[in-house]
Design an enzyme around this catalytic site. Structure first.
Site, PDB file in Angstrom:
ATOM      1  N   GLY A  93       0.865  -1.196  -0.052  1.00  0.00           N
ATOM      2  CA  GLY A  93       0.038  -0.123  -0.009  1.00  0.00           C
ATOM      3  C   GLY A  93       0.786   1.306  -0.045  1.00  0.00           C
ATOM      4  CB  CYS A  94       4.213   2.160   0.286  1.00  0.00           C
ATOM      5  SG  CYS A  94       4.181   2.122   2.155  1.00  0.00           S
ATOM      6  CB  VAL A  95       3.603   6.315  -3.371  1.00  0.00           C
ATOM      7  CG1 VAL A  95       4.101   6.629  -4.991  1.00  0.00           C
ATOM      8  CG2 VAL A  95       2.130   6.490  -3.025  1.00  0.00           C
TER       9      VAL A  95
END
Length: 371
Positions: free
Chosen positions: A130-132
């Site tokens: 869920g991290c860019v």
């Protein structure tokens, strides 16, 4: 006769005309006087001055909310005092900086100074979802069973966020790490400096770090089930933490974990001098568990004397130094719950004690059918 009638009609009509004129004139005259506004010009400026005065007062009320660096202005958020010491320092540092750009630059500084993670640890298990950007987090125990973190990212800014957590959480025991709620991100005041996706990434990093800390704790309990006596640390899970991230422990597949955890007995005949009567904290723990769990069997044993070398020795943590306890609880309240959830239930009940000096618990939590 005709002349008389004619004069009469004329007279009548002449009388009506002045009457009508008088009527309309009387109606119209006040209307004209109403159009005269001798007081209006003086009233309008007065009204406007009232509005201006009100605006000046409201402008004076704006500064207090902007002084968000004061912990007391955060209302119901988790108190800063409940955070690990190093994380407290970081939060206070960021709160002292008002400019978003300065906070951004501080994160960049953290990122540039973070020790790179060895490529062998950049695995799927260590990757933050869920991290860019790509982020990896590794966790392990030091000699004192405190959690040490290492992290890395392919983005300098994200690396700075990871470094902030590594710096703030490393070297702390599992309970302190698990007690942290997402509120700390609000306390940092990074909303203006980061995009929503970056803020979410920060929270996802925290969740993975807490998950890894909990894995270490459970693994430590499994190792202790081999029969070797070791200090047991308690497991506490914050309410805001998603249960989906909490690893489940199958009691049937790991019976030794339940049987051997903290069940070492003290032989009264040989070590009678070591039997410690319950003090005020021990009595509160017993009363709370009896009231809420209605146990079939309950044993509360104060073993604080076994940890004389610990930071919290007798007399140093209030309640006569009662900091370490063995608990054995048999209750129907544990029916259908995994080991982790049984621990969570117990620690939820003892939150007040955890916040006031209770350091560690060794827990045996069973249902009557498991005895």
């Amino acid at each position: 006769m005709a002349a008389a009638m004619s004069s009469s009609c004329c007279a009548s009509s002449l009388r009506l005309i002045p009457f009508k004129r008088t009527l309309f004139s009387s109606i119209h005259y006040p209307a004209k006087t109403l159009l005269l506004r001798p007081l209006k010009p003086s009233e309008v400026p007065s009204f406007r001055r009232t509005i201006i005065t009100f605006q000046k007062i409201s402008t004076g009320i704006v500064p207090p909310p902007s002084a968000s660096s004061s912990p007391s202005s955060y209302g119901d958020l988790q108190p800063i005092e409940e955070l690990p010491p190093k994380l407290q320092e970081i939060v206070k540092l960021f709160q002292s900086v008002q400019e978003p750009k300065a906070k951004y630059e501080q994160l960049m500084f953290y990122g540039k100074n973070l020790t790179p993670l060895d490529s062998q640890f950049k695995t799927r298990e260590n990757k933050v979802e869920g991290c860019v950007s790509q982020v990896w987090v590794r966790a392990f125990f030091d000699e004192e069973r405190n959690v040490v973190y290492e992290a890395d990212s392919d983005s300098v800014l994200t690396k700075g966020l990871a470094a902030l957590l590594v710096k703030g959480l490393s070297g702390r025991p599992v309970p302190e790490i698990l007690r942290i709620t997402p509120d700390f991100a609000v306390l940092l005041g990074l909303q203006q400096s980061l995009s929503p996706s970056r803020n979410n990434g920060l929270l996802n990093m925290l969740k993975l770090m807490q998950k890894k800390a909990l894995h270490l704790e459970v693994k430590g309990e499994e190792d202790s089930s081999s029969g070797e006596s070791s200090e047991s640390s308690f497991v506490s899970i914050p309410e805001t933490k998603d249960e989906a991230n909490v690893p489940e422990v199958d009691l049937e597949s790991k019976p030794d974990l339940v049987e051997d955890l903290g069940t070492e007995k003290i032989d009264d005949s040989e070590s009678g001098s070591n039997v410690v009567a319950l003090g005020s904290r021990g009595m509160r723990i017993r009363e709370k568990l009896e009231k809420e769990l209605d146990p079939v069997e309950l044993e509360v044993e104060d073993v604080s004397y076994q940890h004389a070398g610990h930071a919290a020795v007798r007399g140093s943590a209030g309640d006569d130094g009662e900091t370490h306890f063995n608990l054995r609880i048999v209750s129907d309240a544990f029916q259908g719950k995994s080991l982790v959830k049984r621990h969570r239930l117990i620690y939820d009940l003892l939150q007040d004690e955890l916040k006031s000096g209770l350091h560690a618990l060794s827990i045996v939590a069973k249902t009557p059918a498991e005895v």
